[in-house]
Every structure is written in structure tokens, then in C-alpha cells.
Design an enzyme around this catalytic site. Structure first.
Site, PDB file in Angstrom:
ATOM      1  CG  MET A 113      -8.635  43.531  74.923  1.00 59.33           C
ATOM      2  SD  MET A 113      -7.201  44.341  75.646  1.00 59.33           S
ATOM      3  CE  MET A 113      -7.921  45.054  77.112  1.00 59.33           C
ATOM      4  CB  SER A 175     -14.131  37.209  70.888  1.00 60.16           C
ATOM      5  OG  SER A 175     -12.806  37.419  71.342  1.00 60.16           O
TER       6      SER A 175
END
Length: 336
Positions: A113, A175
Site C-alpha cells: 500500500m 513497513s
């Protein structure tokens, strides 16, 4: 049964479209009679952690409600705590689509994302509108176009803005979808970041008259030595908790499956074992010095219990929630 029917429909859609539709529906129906379809009253299983009292030890992991649009909906589902974000100082679109993929046979998800969100100011406005009375975690990150050497500035900006509205603040440096971000997990870079955050925490405690704990979210793709170094830095800088783990880059468990070669972080059942090992290693290093929130493949009471036996004080769900629905929360809480 109802969720299984709904899931069948949602799984016919592109994964991100299904996610967006679910968020829209939660926003629309929470507070109406329709929310009885997912509202559940669960027994209290209070847990003391980071100086806070959690209604029960099962939380929603960051990433599902990035902008804090559905806090009340997730509260209605019985979560003991809800973590929103990851949020960045400025809005950003994230990576190009498609960027979210289901690995149905493995009950896993791959995402790249890229911290897509509407910015920290938008999130704060949504938090202000919420009536949720549980513990709210706010997960903060850095903008993609902020140079990694200036990354601490983004975390400090977000921290200052969310502090008075958060039950705790989660610092996401793990992330795999923001270039260079994971480099902040190592050595002097980590020490410097945590030191600056701790100084800011003291300033904000004095300003707002309340202490908001800081928890560091780490990756599963770490060696034992790297975990040991992170633990040293956590203790040295008096960080309040650690969240283990984020998504993995390892594809060995899903090799040959549809979408297995997509770039991004893999979550769900395929990361279950590795994340539990990281929790166990953290607990060996940290003891009772600071609590661990276990996340990664928590898709059943048994999986939650494994995390807790390894040393986690609390657990979080995300991919398991996508595959199992709100009933998963009740199953875990009632069986603890």
C-alpha cells in the site's frame, strides 16, 4: 454464517475495492439498527499494560482503518483496543494499484500500500468525532518523499499532533513498502530516533498533563542479533512497549501460490510461526522490562494463546479478521 456469506461477496471483488466498500459500510451503518449484525457484547477480560487498562487483550492492528474513519464500528465488535493508521504528516496516495492481494489458500494477504492516508490532521478530526471508550492506539510513520535522514522529523510532527488524542502511540519503522524505512530499526539510527521520541514524550507529558506510552513496531525479518540490539535500545531509551510483528518479505511458505510473487509484505497465517518466534525472542531478552503486543497470523484462539505463551501481553488481528470476521474477536476473548 452471516460473515461467511458477506465474505463470499466481498471476495469476488478486487481486494482493495472490497476493503474500501467495507469501510464505507461501517461508516454508514454504525449507530443504526444494521450494526446489530456485527455488534457484540463480550465478557470483560481486563489487562494492565503500559500503564493502561485494556478491556480485553484482543486489538485491531493498524492498517485496516488508516484514517480513523470506523473507530466506533470496530469498538462495537468487541475489540479491547483499536489501533488506527499508519498516518503521516501530509496526505499521500501510496503506491500504484493494484497493491493488495489475497492468498486465499494460505489465508494470507500481500500488500504494498505504501502508507496511503489522508494525513494526520484528517485522522485527528475523525478521532474527535468518535465515541469509542476503549484504548485507541495511533500508529505513525513518515512520508515517502521525506529523506530517511530526516525521518525523525515526520515522527515528531505526528507525535505532537496525535498525543492528546491517543491512548498509546505506535511507531512504525518496519513497513517494507516505504523505501529505506526498515533501516531505522538498526544501530545508531534507531537509538537516535527513540531518544528524540522519548524527549518529545516528556515535553508533551508536561504540556498536556498526561503520559501517553510509546510502542515500537518491528519487522519479523530480523536476526537474533538484530532483535537483541533492538531490545537494548528499547530498554536504554525507556520505550513503553514493542509490537511484533509487521509483515514479512519471506515467501517460502507460500511458494507456488497465486500472487505469491507480488512485491510487498505478507501477513496472515503464513507469518504466524515467525512472528511468534520473534515474540519469544523478545521476551527472552526483555523479560518483564517492557510488554509485547503480538501480531501476525492471529486467526484463532489457539494462535492467540501461542503468542501469549511466547510472551505477548496483548494480541492484535488484521488478516485473520478479514478471513474470519468479527466472530474471531469473540472466539478469542471468550476462550481466554
Amino acid at each position: 454464517m452471516l460473515y461467511r456469506l458477506a465474505r463470499t461477496g466481498f471476495f469476488q471483488l478486487d481486494a482493495e475495492k472490497a476493503h474500501d466498500l467495507a469501510i464505507q459500510n461501517f461508516k454508514r451503518f454504525t449507530g443504526t439498527p444494521i450494526d446489530l449484525l456485527y455488534r457484540q457484547q463480550l465478557p470483560n477480560r481486563p489487562v494492565e499494560c503500559m500503564g493502561l487498562t485494556f478491556k480485553n487483550p484482543v486489538g485491531l492492528a493498524a492498517g485496516l482503518d488508516k484514517n480513523g474513519e470506523c473507530i466506533d464500528a470496530f469498538g462495537a465488535m468487541g475489540f479491547g483496543f483499536v489501533e488506527v493508521g499508519t498516518v503521516t504528516p501530509r496526505p499521500q496516495a501510496g503506491n500504484d494499484k493494484p497493491r493488495l492481494f489475497r492468498l486465499v489458500e494460505a489465508e494470507g494477504i500481500i500488500n504494498r500500500m505504501g502508507f496511503n492516508n489522508l494525513g494526520v490532521d484528517n485522522l485527528i478530526e475523525n478521532v474527535k468525532k468518535s465515541n469509542y471508550d476503549g484504548i485507541l492506539g495511533i500508529n505513525i510513520g513518515k512520508n515517502k518523499d521525506t529523506p530517511i535522514e530526516k525521518g525523525a522529523e515526520d515522527y515528531l510532527i505526528c507525535m505532537e499532533k496525535v498525543y492528546q488524542y491517543a491512548g498509546y502511540i505506535a511507531v512504525n519503522i518496519s513497513s517494507p513498502n516505504t523505501p529505506g524505512l526498515r533501516s531505522l530499526q538498526y544501530g545508531e539510527a534507531l537509538d537516535d530516533l527513540l531518544s528524540e521520541l522519548k524527549t518529545k514524550q516528556s515535553e508533551l507529558e508536561e504540556k498536556h498533563g498526561k503520559y501517553v506510552p510509546l510502542a515500537l513496531k518491528i519487522a519479523p525479518d530480523l536476526s537474533d542479533d538484530e532483535i537483541s540490539q533492538i531490545c537494548e535500545s528499547l530498554i536504554k531509551n525507556k520505550i513503553d512497549g514493542v509490537i511484533a510483528t509487521n509483515t514479512t518479505l519471506d515467501r517460502s511458505i507460500v511458494e507456488g501460490m497465486k500472487h505469491c510473487d507480488e512485491a510487498g509484505g505478507l501477513s496472515g497465517r503464513p507469518v504466524q510461526s515467525r512472528s511468534t518466534e520473534v515474540v519469544r525472542k523478545l521476551h527472552e531478552e526483555l523479560g518483564d522490562a517492557l510488554p509485547i503486543i503480538g501480531v501476525g497470523g492471529v486467526d484463532s484462539y489457539v494462535a492467540a494463546k501461542e503468542k501469549m505463551m511466547a510472551g505477548a501481553k496483548l494480541v492484535q488481528v488484521y488478516s485473520g479478521f478479514i478471513y474470519k470476521g468479527p466472530g474471531l474477536v469473540g472466539d478469542i476473548v471468550k476462550n481466554l
